[in-house]
Design a protein around this motif. Structure first.
Motif, PDB file in Angstrom:
ATOM      1  N   LEU A 154       0.837  -1.206   0.000  1.00  0.00           N
ATOM      2  CA  LEU A 154       0.000   0.000   0.000  1.00  0.00           C
ATOM      3  C   LEU A 154       0.872   1.255   0.000  1.00  0.00           C
ATOM      4  O   LEU A 154       0.653   2.173  -0.809  1.00  0.00           O
ATOM      5  CB  LEU A 154      -0.926   0.003   1.216  1.00  0.00           C
ATOM      6  CG  LEU A 154      -1.816   1.235   1.386  1.00  0.00           C
ATOM      7  CD1 LEU A 154      -2.786   1.373   0.221  1.00  0.00           C
ATOM      8  CD2 LEU A 154      -2.574   1.174   2.711  1.00  0.00           C
ATOM      9  N   VAL A 155       1.849   1.292   0.884  1.00  0.00           N
ATOM     10  CA  VAL A 155       2.754   2.441   0.950  1.00  0.00           C
ATOM     11  C   VAL A 155       3.579   2.549  -0.333  1.00  0.00           C
ATOM     12  O   VAL A 155       3.803   3.646  -0.855  1.00  0.00           O
ATOM     13  CB  VAL A 155       3.696   2.315   2.171  1.00  0.00           C
ATOM     14  CG1 VAL A 155       4.768   3.390   2.141  1.00  0.00           C
ATOM     15  CG2 VAL A 155       2.903   2.424   3.464  1.00  0.00           C
ATOM     16  N   ARG A 162       3.810   9.035  -6.397  1.00  0.00           N
ATOM     17  CA  ARG A 162       4.412  10.342  -6.140  1.00  0.00           C
ATOM     18  C   ARG A 162       5.741  10.503  -6.872  1.00  0.00           C
ATOM     19  O   ARG A 162       6.023  11.565  -7.439  1.00  0.00           O
ATOM     20  CB  ARG A 162       4.606  10.529  -4.633  1.00  0.00           C
ATOM     21  CG  ARG A 162       3.296  10.705  -3.859  1.00  0.00           C
ATOM     22  CD  ARG A 162       3.542  10.859  -2.364  1.00  0.00           C
ATOM     23  NE  ARG A 162       2.297  11.025  -1.610  1.00  0.00           N
ATOM     24  CZ  ARG A 162       2.244  11.133  -0.292  1.00  0.00           C
ATOM     25  NH1 ARG A 162       3.364  11.088   0.432  1.00  0.00           N
ATOM     26  NH2 ARG A 162       1.073  11.288   0.324  1.00  0.00           N
ATOM     27  N   LEU A 163       6.562   9.448  -6.868  1.00  0.00           N
ATOM     28  CA  LEU A 163       7.864   9.515  -7.544  1.00  0.00           C
ATOM     29  C   LEU A 163       7.696   9.684  -9.056  1.00  0.00           C
ATOM     30  O   LEU A 163       8.420  10.457  -9.690  1.00  0.00           O
ATOM     31  CB  LEU A 163       8.682   8.255  -7.247  1.00  0.00           C
ATOM     32  CG  LEU A 163       9.255   8.135  -5.826  1.00  0.00           C
ATOM     33  CD1 LEU A 163       9.861   6.744  -5.626  1.00  0.00           C
ATOM     34  CD2 LEU A 163      10.317   9.205  -5.579  1.00  0.00           C
ATOM     35  N   LYS A 164       6.743   8.970  -9.622  1.00  0.00           N
ATOM     36  CA  LYS A 164       6.489   9.076 -11.066  1.00  0.00           C
ATOM     37  C   LYS A 164       5.985  10.476 -11.434  1.00  0.00           C
ATOM     38  O   LYS A 164       6.371  11.031 -12.466  1.00  0.00           O
ATOM     39  CB  LYS A 164       5.470   8.018 -11.509  1.00  0.00           C
ATOM     40  CG  LYS A 164       6.037   6.621 -11.625  1.00  0.00           C
ATOM     41  CD  LYS A 164       6.941   6.475 -12.839  1.00  0.00           C
ATOM     42  CE  LYS A 164       7.378   5.042 -13.037  1.00  0.00           C
ATOM     43  NZ  LYS A 164       8.223   4.861 -14.242  1.00  0.00           N
ATOM     44  N   GLN A 165       5.142  11.036 -10.589  1.00  0.00           N
ATOM     45  CA  GLN A 165       4.626  12.382 -10.854  1.00  0.00           C
ATOM     46  C   GLN A 165       5.753  13.414 -10.764  1.00  0.00           C
ATOM     47  O   GLN A 165       5.812  14.340 -11.575  1.00  0.00           O
ATOM     48  CB  GLN A 165       3.508  12.714  -9.868  1.00  0.00           C
ATOM     49  CG  GLN A 165       2.225  11.955 -10.132  1.00  0.00           C
ATOM     50  CD  GLN A 165       1.132  12.266  -9.124  1.00  0.00           C
ATOM     51  OE1 GLN A 165       1.416  12.723  -8.013  1.00  0.00           O
ATOM     52  NE2 GLN A 165      -0.115  12.007  -9.482  1.00  0.00           N
ATOM     53  N   LEU A 220      10.478  -0.323  -3.274  1.00  0.00           N
ATOM     54  CA  LEU A 220       9.351   0.469  -3.756  1.00  0.00           C
ATOM     55  C   LEU A 220       9.461   1.949  -3.394  1.00  0.00           C
ATOM     56  O   LEU A 220       8.558   2.734  -3.681  1.00  0.00           O
ATOM     57  CB  LEU A 220       8.044  -0.091  -3.197  1.00  0.00           C
ATOM     58  CG  LEU A 220       7.743  -1.575  -3.477  1.00  0.00           C
ATOM     59  CD1 LEU A 220       6.355  -1.931  -3.002  1.00  0.00           C
ATOM     60  CD2 LEU A 220       7.926  -1.919  -4.939  1.00  0.00           C
ATOM     61  N   HIS A 221      10.577   2.336  -2.791  1.00  0.00           N
ATOM     62  CA  HIS A 221      10.754   3.727  -2.367  1.00  0.00           C
ATOM     63  C   HIS A 221      11.695   4.511  -3.286  1.00  0.00           C
ATOM     64  O   HIS A 221      12.037   5.648  -3.011  1.00  0.00           O
ATOM     65  CB  HIS A 221      11.253   3.786  -0.915  1.00  0.00           C
ATOM     66  CG  HIS A 221      10.293   3.144   0.044  1.00  0.00           C
ATOM     67  ND1 HIS A 221       9.143   3.764   0.475  1.00  0.00           N
ATOM     68  CD2 HIS A 221      10.300   1.930   0.620  1.00  0.00           C
ATOM     69  CE1 HIS A 221       8.486   2.965   1.294  1.00  0.00           C
ATOM     70  NE2 HIS A 221       9.163   1.833   1.392  1.00  0.00           N
TER      71      HIS A 221
END
Length: 223
Positions: A154-155, A162-165, A220-221
């Motif tokens: 989920l996180v 957010r990273l892609k944006q 995933l971060h």
């Protein structure tokens, strides 16, 4: 949420609803489209995530993607580690996303679910990581049954969005700078030695990037 039936897509969404990252436990359900929304508080910023559990049992991945009226910010491609056929369907989904150029611009995570079924496992973790690396997406193993890595997924979904944006905004900003410079924006290189060394550096950076992708596909971060 993409993937064949009985891989745990609905179960994952239901488990998301109990996450410790939930903010004010704001959930809503749209029975017609199988949509569930939840407010998540991460790094002091609140975001509303809407999960679309699309019934695509009798549809091809390409047809399933074509049914979305608006382009989602993220795709979770789910398969079961105890079902080889579901792994093949997951690859078909990734192929459809790749052809649609969605992997480059959207958050895409390959999810290996049902890892608690150890004895009936037929798809290894390395199989999943290899496929995720091949399609330049993220990878995580989960189990709804023992609540393994569900919160992390989920996180990770929200973090990847957010990273892609942020990446898209940087790309737009750099393209504007290039336009202001006029033309290519860079002076022509003089001499073959300089251009040759740049080619070598470029080749090495591609090799390093490939290695880092295989190592970071489970993180995933980061992008």
């Amino acid at each position: 949420m993409l993937g064949t039936t009985a891989v745990g897509k609905s179960s994952l969404i239901s488990q998301f609803m109990t996450s410790e990252y939930l903010h004010a436990y704001d959930t809503s359900i749209d029975d017609e489209y199988g949509e569930k929304s939840v407010s998540v508080l991460l790094d002091g910023e609140e975001s509303e995530l809407i999960f679309i559990d699309h019934p695509c049992a009798e549809m091809s991945p390409t047809s399933c993607l074509a049914t979305y009226t608006s382009s989602p910010h993220a795709y979770c491609v789910v398969y079961s580690t105890s079902d080889r056929q579901s792994f093949k369907v997951a690859e078909q989904c990734l192929q459809a996303l790749w052809k649609a150029d969605a992997i480059r611009t959207k958050a895409v995570i390959l999810v290996a679910n049902k890892t608690d079924l150890v004895r009936s496992r037929v798809v290894t973790a390395q199989d999943g990581k290899s496929m995720a690396t091949s399609y330049d997406c993220k990878f995580i193993e989960t189990s709804v049954g023992i609540n393994h890595n569900v919160d992390e997924l989920l996180v990770g979904i929200l973090t990847q969005i957010r990273l892609k944006q942020q990446q898209q905004q940087k790309t737009k900003g750099s393209s504007r700078e290039g336009e202001q410079l006029g033309g290519g924006g860079f002076p022509k290189l003089r001499g073959t030695r300089t251009s040759a060394s740049l080619k070598v550096k470029g080749l090495l950076s591609k090799v390093w990037a490939r290695d880092s992708k295989s190592k970071s596909c489970e993180n995933l971060h980061v992008l």
